[in-house]
Scaffold this active site. Sequence first.
Site, PDB file in Angstrom:
ATOM      1  N   ASP A  10       0.871  -1.182   0.000  1.00  0.00           N
ATOM      2  CA  ASP A  10       0.000   0.000   0.000  1.00  0.00           C
ATOM      3  C   ASP A  10       0.907   1.230   0.000  1.00  0.00           C
ATOM      4  O   ASP A  10       2.105   1.131   0.279  1.00  0.00           O
ATOM      5  CB  ASP A  10      -0.898   0.007   1.252  1.00  0.00           C
ATOM      6  CG  ASP A  10      -1.806   1.236   1.320  1.00  0.00           C
ATOM      7  OD1 ASP A  10      -2.298   1.676   0.261  1.00  0.00           O
ATOM      8  OD2 ASP A  10      -2.015   1.779   2.435  1.00  0.00           O
ATOM      9  N   SER A  11       0.304   2.374  -0.260  1.00  0.00           N
ATOM     10  CA  SER A  11       1.044   3.633  -0.176  1.00  0.00           C
ATOM     11  C   SER A  11       1.503   3.905   1.253  1.00  0.00           C
ATOM     12  O   SER A  11       2.292   4.808   1.483  1.00  0.00           O
ATOM     13  CB  SER A  11       0.145   4.782  -0.611  1.00  0.00           C
ATOM     14  OG  SER A  11      -0.924   4.908   0.309  1.00  0.00           O
ATOM     15  N   TYR A  42      -0.587   8.567  -2.176  1.00  0.00           N
ATOM     16  CA  TYR A  42      -0.562   8.349  -3.632  1.00  0.00           C
ATOM     17  C   TYR A  42      -1.715   9.111  -4.298  1.00  0.00           C
ATOM     18  O   TYR A  42      -1.684   9.390  -5.475  1.00  0.00           O
ATOM     19  CB  TYR A  42      -0.760   6.865  -3.960  1.00  0.00           C
ATOM     20  CG  TYR A  42       0.435   5.953  -3.804  1.00  0.00           C
ATOM     21  CD1 TYR A  42       1.593   6.367  -3.139  1.00  0.00           C
ATOM     22  CD2 TYR A  42       0.401   4.651  -4.322  1.00  0.00           C
ATOM     23  CE1 TYR A  42       2.674   5.489  -2.991  1.00  0.00           C
ATOM     24  CE2 TYR A  42       1.474   3.790  -4.192  1.00  0.00           C
ATOM     25  CZ  TYR A  42       2.606   4.205  -3.522  1.00  0.00           C
ATOM     26  OH  TYR A  42       3.667   3.342  -3.388  1.00  0.00           O
ATOM     27  N   CYS A  73      -4.448  -1.227  -2.057  1.00  0.00           N
ATOM     28  CA  CYS A  73      -4.564   0.217  -2.235  1.00  0.00           C
ATOM     29  C   CYS A  73      -5.504   0.460  -3.416  1.00  0.00           C
ATOM     30  O   CYS A  73      -5.219   0.001  -4.535  1.00  0.00           O
ATOM     31  CB  CYS A  73      -3.174   0.767  -2.526  1.00  0.00           C
ATOM     32  SG  CYS A  73      -3.131   2.521  -2.905  1.00  0.00           S
ATOM     33  N   ASN A  74      -6.602   1.133  -3.155  1.00  0.00           N
ATOM     34  CA  ASN A  74      -7.559   1.421  -4.244  1.00  0.00           C
ATOM     35  C   ASN A  74      -6.913   2.291  -5.315  1.00  0.00           C
ATOM     36  O   ASN A  74      -7.149   2.113  -6.507  1.00  0.00           O
ATOM     37  CB  ASN A  74      -8.777   2.165  -3.707  1.00  0.00           C
ATOM     38  CG  ASN A  74      -9.633   1.329  -2.786  1.00  0.00           C
ATOM     39  OD1 ASN A  74     -10.658   0.817  -3.182  1.00  0.00           O
ATOM     40  ND2 ASN A  74      -9.213   1.163  -1.539  1.00  0.00           N
ATOM     41  N   THR A  75      -6.102   3.242  -4.873  1.00  0.00           N
ATOM     42  CA  THR A  75      -5.497   4.188  -5.817  1.00  0.00           C
ATOM     43  C   THR A  75      -4.540   3.458  -6.767  1.00  0.00           C
ATOM     44  O   THR A  75      -4.551   3.707  -7.974  1.00  0.00           O
ATOM     45  CB  THR A  75      -4.742   5.287  -5.032  1.00  0.00           C
ATOM     46  OG1 THR A  75      -5.599   5.787  -4.005  1.00  0.00           O
ATOM     47  CG2 THR A  75      -4.320   6.420  -5.936  1.00  0.00           C
ATOM     48  N   GLU A 151      -1.406   8.673   8.633  1.00  0.00           N
ATOM     49  CA  GLU A 151       0.023   8.341   8.519  1.00  0.00           C
ATOM     50  C   GLU A 151       0.865   9.013   9.612  1.00  0.00           C
ATOM     51  O   GLU A 151       1.984   8.599   9.864  1.00  0.00           O
ATOM     52  CB  GLU A 151       0.556   8.749   7.135  1.00  0.00           C
ATOM     53  CG  GLU A 151       0.047   7.871   5.989  1.00  0.00           C
ATOM     54  CD  GLU A 151       0.691   6.478   5.960  1.00  0.00           C
ATOM     55  OE1 GLU A 151       1.849   6.344   6.369  1.00  0.00           O
ATOM     56  OE2 GLU A 151       0.010   5.536   5.524  1.00  0.00           O
ATOM     57  N   CYS A 183     -10.904   3.577   0.201  1.00  0.00           N
ATOM     58  CA  CYS A 183      -9.463   3.717   0.452  1.00  0.00           C
ATOM     59  C   CYS A 183      -9.152   2.799   1.632  1.00  0.00           C
ATOM     60  O   CYS A 183      -9.914   2.772   2.612  1.00  0.00           O
ATOM     61  CB  CYS A 183      -9.140   5.168   0.794  1.00  0.00           C
ATOM     62  SG  CYS A 183      -7.460   5.428   1.394  1.00  0.00           S
ATOM     63  N   HIS A 185      -7.080   2.978   3.921  1.00  0.00           N
ATOM     64  CA  HIS A 185      -6.826   3.645   5.206  1.00  0.00           C
ATOM     65  C   HIS A 185      -8.133   3.860   5.979  1.00  0.00           C
ATOM     66  O   HIS A 185      -8.118   3.967   7.206  1.00  0.00           O
ATOM     67  CB  HIS A 185      -6.195   5.035   4.983  1.00  0.00           C
ATOM     68  CG  HIS A 185      -4.735   5.010   4.646  1.00  0.00           C
ATOM     69  ND1 HIS A 185      -4.260   4.552   3.443  1.00  0.00           N
ATOM     70  CD2 HIS A 185      -3.638   5.402   5.358  1.00  0.00           C
ATOM     71  CE1 HIS A 185      -2.927   4.681   3.425  1.00  0.00           C
ATOM     72  NE2 HIS A 185      -2.540   5.188   4.568  1.00  0.00           N
TER      73      HIS A 185
HETATM   74  N1  DGL Z   1      -4.624   3.400   0.918  1.00  0.00           N
HETATM   75  C1  DGL Z   1      -4.760   3.977  -0.334  1.00  0.00           C
HETATM   76  C2  DGL Z   1      -5.999   3.640  -1.090  1.00  0.00           C
HETATM   77  O1  DGL Z   1      -6.603   2.637  -0.819  1.00  0.00           O
HETATM   78  C3  DGL Z   1      -4.007   5.153  -0.789  1.00  0.00           C
HETATM   79  C4  DGL Z   1      -4.194   6.415  -0.091  1.00  0.00           C
HETATM   80  C5  DGL Z   1      -3.209   7.429  -0.567  1.00  0.00           C
HETATM   81  O2  DGL Z   1      -2.020   7.146  -0.492  1.00  0.00           O
HETATM   82  O3  DGL Z   1      -3.625   8.482  -1.042  1.00  0.00           O
HETATM   83  O4  DGL Z   1      -6.397   4.359  -1.978  1.00  0.00           O
END
Ligand code: DGL
Length: 259
Positions: A10-11, A42, A73-75, A151, A183, A185
């Site tokens: 993940d990011s 990200y 990570c969705n992004t 974070e 997301c 997070h």
């Molecule tokens: N945890 C991430 C997601 O699922 C990325 C969040 C990020 O780094 O902006 O999108």
Amino acid sequence: MSNNPIGIFDSGIGGTSIFKEIHVLMPNENCIYLADSKNAPYGNKSKEEILQLSIKNTEFLIGKGSKVIVVACNTATTNAIDYLRETYNVPFIGIEPAIKPAALSTKTKAVGILATKGTLSSQLFHKTADLYARGIKVIEQIGEGIVPLIETGKLDSDEMYALLETYLKPMLEQNIDYLVLGCTHYPYLIPMLTKMLPENVKIIDSGLAVAKQTKSVLSTHNLLNSFVLEPAITLFTNENVDILDAILDHKFEASFLEF
Ligand code: DGL
């Protein structure tokens, strides 16, 4: 090979919400988790930057012998998974906002989605929304600022409460009955969100579905670990180890690694 680890990245620390589901569902699987917190978030980066970071993370995990890779990570999934699947010879499991179950279940015909800019602007997200949410009002909200707070250990803070209040307001005004967390997070916000949302609004996240999908992919490829042993769980971050440890309730040992 079946004894090799499941690679997860993940990011940052958010993908641990997926790691935890995977570990509960498949307790004897070895796992290696990579938190690229140095480069988080990200969500505001360009597609090309997200792709390059996803390649770097993938190559690290493949170098460690990962038998499958979970893009937690969705992004990264919505911007890079097609390329990763075409390029590397390991199965990939990704995560996308669970817009489909929300659209199928809503009674008010309005659902809210909280995700990063990178996810909400991706082609993959729009394709899924067009396919499953026709006739449903989808109130999209970029969760600007949420990931940096998580974070830096400010999950349960007044700043977070204020941000969420602002983001939920338009959704509640439009009478949503489902809130999709887009997301990895954001599942850590569920205790706060539950207190803030009216009882009729349900929260959906995709963590368990991803863990089940990972199990199914492993099973299809005959890669489920058949050894019953104490699994090796390795977690790396290129930023703050204490924050990664804390989000894992100090149940696992994380290490700092420059990458
Ligand atoms: N945890 C991430 C997601 O699922 C990325 C969040 C990020 O780094 O902006 O999108």
